[in-house]
Design an enzyme around this catalytic site. Structure first.
Site, PDB file in Angstrom:
ATOM      1  CG  ASP A  14      -2.161   0.874   1.005  1.00  0.00           C
ATOM      2  OD1 ASP A  14      -3.073   0.853   1.843  1.00  0.00           O
ATOM      3  OD2 ASP A  14      -2.191   1.593  -0.025  1.00  0.00           O
ATOM      4  CG  ASP A  29      -5.728  -5.405   2.210  1.00  0.00           C
ATOM      5  OD1 ASP A  29      -6.282  -4.623   1.423  1.00  0.00           O
ATOM      6  OD2 ASP A  29      -5.429  -5.132   3.399  1.00  0.00           O
ATOM      7  CB  CYS A  62     -10.661 -26.290   9.373  1.00  0.00           C
ATOM      8  SG  CYS A  62      -9.137 -25.428   8.941  1.00  0.00           S
ATOM      9  CB  CYS A  84      -5.544 -25.479   9.285  1.00  0.00           C
ATOM     10  SG  CYS A  84      -6.053 -25.116  10.961  1.00  0.00           S
ATOM     11  CB  CYS A 134      -8.685 -27.649  12.628  1.00  0.00           C
ATOM     12  SG  CYS A 134      -9.279 -25.962  12.719  1.00  0.00           S
ATOM     13  CG  HIS A 166      -8.472 -21.805  12.122  1.00  0.00           C
ATOM     14  ND1 HIS A 166      -8.967 -22.909  11.443  1.00  0.00           N
ATOM     15  CD2 HIS A 166      -9.513 -20.949  12.288  1.00  0.00           C
ATOM     16  CE1 HIS A 166     -10.268 -22.726  11.218  1.00  0.00           C
ATOM     17  NE2 HIS A 166     -10.628 -21.545  11.717  1.00  0.00           N
TER      18      HIS A 166
HETATM   19  N1  LIG Z   1     -10.107   0.611   3.686  1.00  0.00           N
HETATM   20  C1  LIG Z   1      -8.942   0.987   3.067  1.00  0.00           C
HETATM   21  C2  LIG Z   1      -7.756   0.282   3.342  1.00  0.00           C
HETATM   22  C3  LIG Z   1      -6.579   0.652   2.721  1.00  0.00           C
HETATM   23  C4  LIG Z   1      -6.553   1.740   1.824  1.00  0.00           C
HETATM   24  N2  LIG Z   1      -5.383   2.111   1.219  1.00  0.00           N
HETATM   25  C5  LIG Z   1      -5.384   3.148   0.367  1.00  0.00           C
HETATM   26  N3  LIG Z   1      -4.217   3.500  -0.241  1.00  0.00           N
HETATM   27  N4  LIG Z   1      -6.500   3.857   0.061  1.00  0.00           N
HETATM   28  C6  LIG Z   1      -7.683   3.536   0.631  1.00  0.00           C
HETATM   29  O1  LIG Z   1      -8.751   4.246   0.320  1.00  0.00           O
HETATM   30  C7  LIG Z   1      -7.750   2.439   1.554  1.00  0.00           C
HETATM   31  C8  LIG Z   1      -8.958   2.058   2.170  1.00  0.00           C
HETATM   32 ZN   LIG Z   2      -8.316 -24.813  10.983  1.00  0.00          ZN
END
Ligand SMILES: Nc1ccc2nc(N)nc(O)c2c1
Ligand SMILES: [Zn+2]
Length: 372
Positions: free
Chosen positions: A92, A266, A304, A306, A309, A335
Site C-alpha cells: 500500500d 486484503d 478444516c 489446517c 484444527c 487457522h
Molecule cells: N479501507 C482501506 C484500506 C486501505 C486503503 N489504502 C489506500 N491507499 N486507500 C484507501 O482508500 C484504503 C482504504
Molecule cells: Zn483450521
C-alpha cells in the site's frame, strides 16, 4: 521474465475467476492477501503463510519507510529476501496509514507530511516518493498514493479529495519505473457518491493501468453501502483488468464483493482477530476466550484440515488464549488465514462451475447456523 497481466479464465454473473501473472509468480483470483504490514504477517513465519495457500501478501509503505527504512530494505536485497517471501507482494502507498496512524499530518497538493508514530520524526510522502519507496521495496504491485476520505464527508469535500487522488495517480504513473512483471494500480475514490465514483473510475480507466483498486471503503459505511458502491463502480472499470477491494473484510463481505466483480482482497481481520481469540469457522465466528470451550475436546472447526484444527482441542486453544501464551495467537492466526484461503479456493471453484449463487447460499446457511 513474465509480463504483468491478469487472465480472465471464467465468469459467473459479475464474478470472475482469473490468474494474475507477476515477476514473483502467479496469483489465482479471487485472492485474499494476508497483511504483512511491517514485513511480517504477524505471529506467522513465511512457511506458515505459504502453507495456508496464500500466494500474495501485503506490505505497507508507511511502516517500512519509518522502520527499517526503504533504502535499508533495498540495501538488504528488497522485501522478498528481507522477509523470506518469494511470492508476489503488493504494497500500500502510505496515504491511508498516515491518516490513521501518524501524528500532526499535513496534506496538500504536493503530498503529505507527518510525524512518525514511532519516534515523532518528520517525514514527507509525495506520489513520486511513494512510488520510489515501493520500487526500493521491490513490490510486484505498487499502489498509487491517494487520499481516503473519512466516512461522512460531504459531496464537495469528497469531490475535491477524489480529484486530488486522480492528479496523484497521473504523477504516480509518470514516476513508476516500468519493468516486466511489475504493475501500478490506481485507486478509485469518491466516497459513497455515485457520480464521484463514476468520474474516478472513468478517469482512471482512461489511464490504462494494469489494475484498479476500490479505495475509500471499509471505513465504517456498512456492508450495504459497500456493496452499493461496488455495483456502481465495477461496471465502470475495464472488464479485462483485476479489481482490488482494499481493507475488506469479513468472510460474508468478501463473498458479496466477489459476486459484484471484485478479484483481490486484503484485511487484517483474520490475523488481528486471531490474536484476540476469535476464530472464523464454517459455522460462523467463535471466541476461544469464552468459558464454554474450557473442556471442549472437539477441534476448532471439524471442516478444516489446517494443523491447528487437526492437532489441538478447543480446550487447549482456550487455555492458550486465557493464559496469553504466544502459541495462542500463532495457532489462531494460522487457522484464520487458512480458513480465508479455503474460502477463496471454494469461490474460485464455484465460479468455474457456474455455481457461485448456490455456493454463497450454502456458506451463508453455515455461518448463520452458528456454532454447535
Ligand atoms: N479501507 C482501506 C484500506 C486501505 C486503503 N489504502 C489506500 N491507499 N486507500 C484507501 O482508500 C484504503 C482504504
Ligand atoms: Zn483450521
Amino acid at each position: 521474465m513474465t509480463d504483468f497481466r491478469w487472465d480472465k479464465l471464467a465468469t459467473d454473473g459479475m464474478s470472475r475467476r482469473g490468474r494474475l501473472h507477476t515477476a514473483h509468480g502467479p496469483v489465482e483470483t479471487p485472492a485474499f492477501m494476508p497483511v504483512g504490514t511491517a514485513a511480517t504477517v504477524k505471529a506467522m513465519a513465511p512457511w506458515d503463510v505459504a502453507q495456508t495457500g496464500a500466494q500474495m501478501v501485503l506490505g505497507n509503505t508507511y511502516h517500512l519507510m519509518l522502520r527499517p527504512g526503504a533504502e535499508r530494505v533495498a540495501k538488504l536485497g528488497g522485501l522478498h529476501r528481507f522477509m523470506a517471501w518469494d511470492g508476489p507482494i503488493l504494497t500500500d502507498s502510505g496515504g491511508f496509514q498516515v491518516m490513521s496512524l501518524a501524528q500532526l499530518r499535513q496534506l496538500d497538493e504536493t503530498g503529505v507530511t507527518f510525524k512518525s508514530h514511532i519516534d515523532g520524526s518528520t517525514h514527507a510522502l509525495s506520489p513520486e516518493r511513494s512510488v520510489e519507496i515501493q520500487d526500493l521495496l521491490d513490490a510486484d504491485v505498487t499502489m498509487q498514493l491517494d487520499e481516503c476520505p473519512p466516512a461522512g464527508w460531504p459531496h464537495d469535500k469528497v469531490a475535491d479529495s477524489m480529484r486530488l487522488s486522480l492528479r496523484w495517480a497521473e504523477r504516480c504513473q509518470r514516476a513508476f519505473r516500468e519493468r516486466p512483471g511489475y504493475g501500478l494500480f490506481g485507486i478509485v475514490q469518491g466516497g459513497v457518491y455515485d457520480d464521484l465514483r463514476r468520474e474516478s473510475a472513468r478517469e482512471l480507466s482512461a489511464m490504462d493501468l494494469p489494475g484498479y483498486a476500490v479505495g475509500g471503503l471499509a471505513v465504517g459505511e456498512g456492508q450495504a453501502e459497500t456493496f452499493r458502491v461496488l455495483e456502481v463502480t465495477c461496471p465502470e472499470l475495464p472488464a479485462d483488468k483485476p479489481r482490488y477491494l482494499m481493507g475488506v473484510g469479513r468472510p460474508d463481505d468478501i463473498v458479496g464483493a466477489v459476486m459484484r466483480g471484485i478479484d483481490m482482497f486484503d484485511c487484517v481481520l483474520p490475523t488481528r482477530s486471531g490474536r484476540t481469540g476469535q476464530a472464523f469457522t464454517a459455522r460462523g465466528p467463535i471466541n476461544l476466550k469464552n468459558a464454554r470451550h474450557r473442556e471442549d475436546t472437539r477441534p476448532l472447526d471439524p471442516n478444516c484440515d489446517c494443523a491447528t484444527c487437526t492437532t489441538f482441542s478447543r480446550a487447549y486453544l482456550h487455555h492458550l488464549i486465557r493464559s496469553e501464551e504466544m502459541l495462542g495467537p500463532m495457532l489462531l492466526s494460522r487457522h484464520n488465514v487458512h480458513y480465508y484461503q479455503a474460502l477463496m479456493a471454494g469461490l474460485r471453484g464455484a465460479i468455474e462451475r457456474g455455481e457461485l449463487t448456490e455456493h454463497a447460499q450454502a456458506l451463508a446457511e453455515g455461518w448463520h447456523a452458528g456454532d454447535i
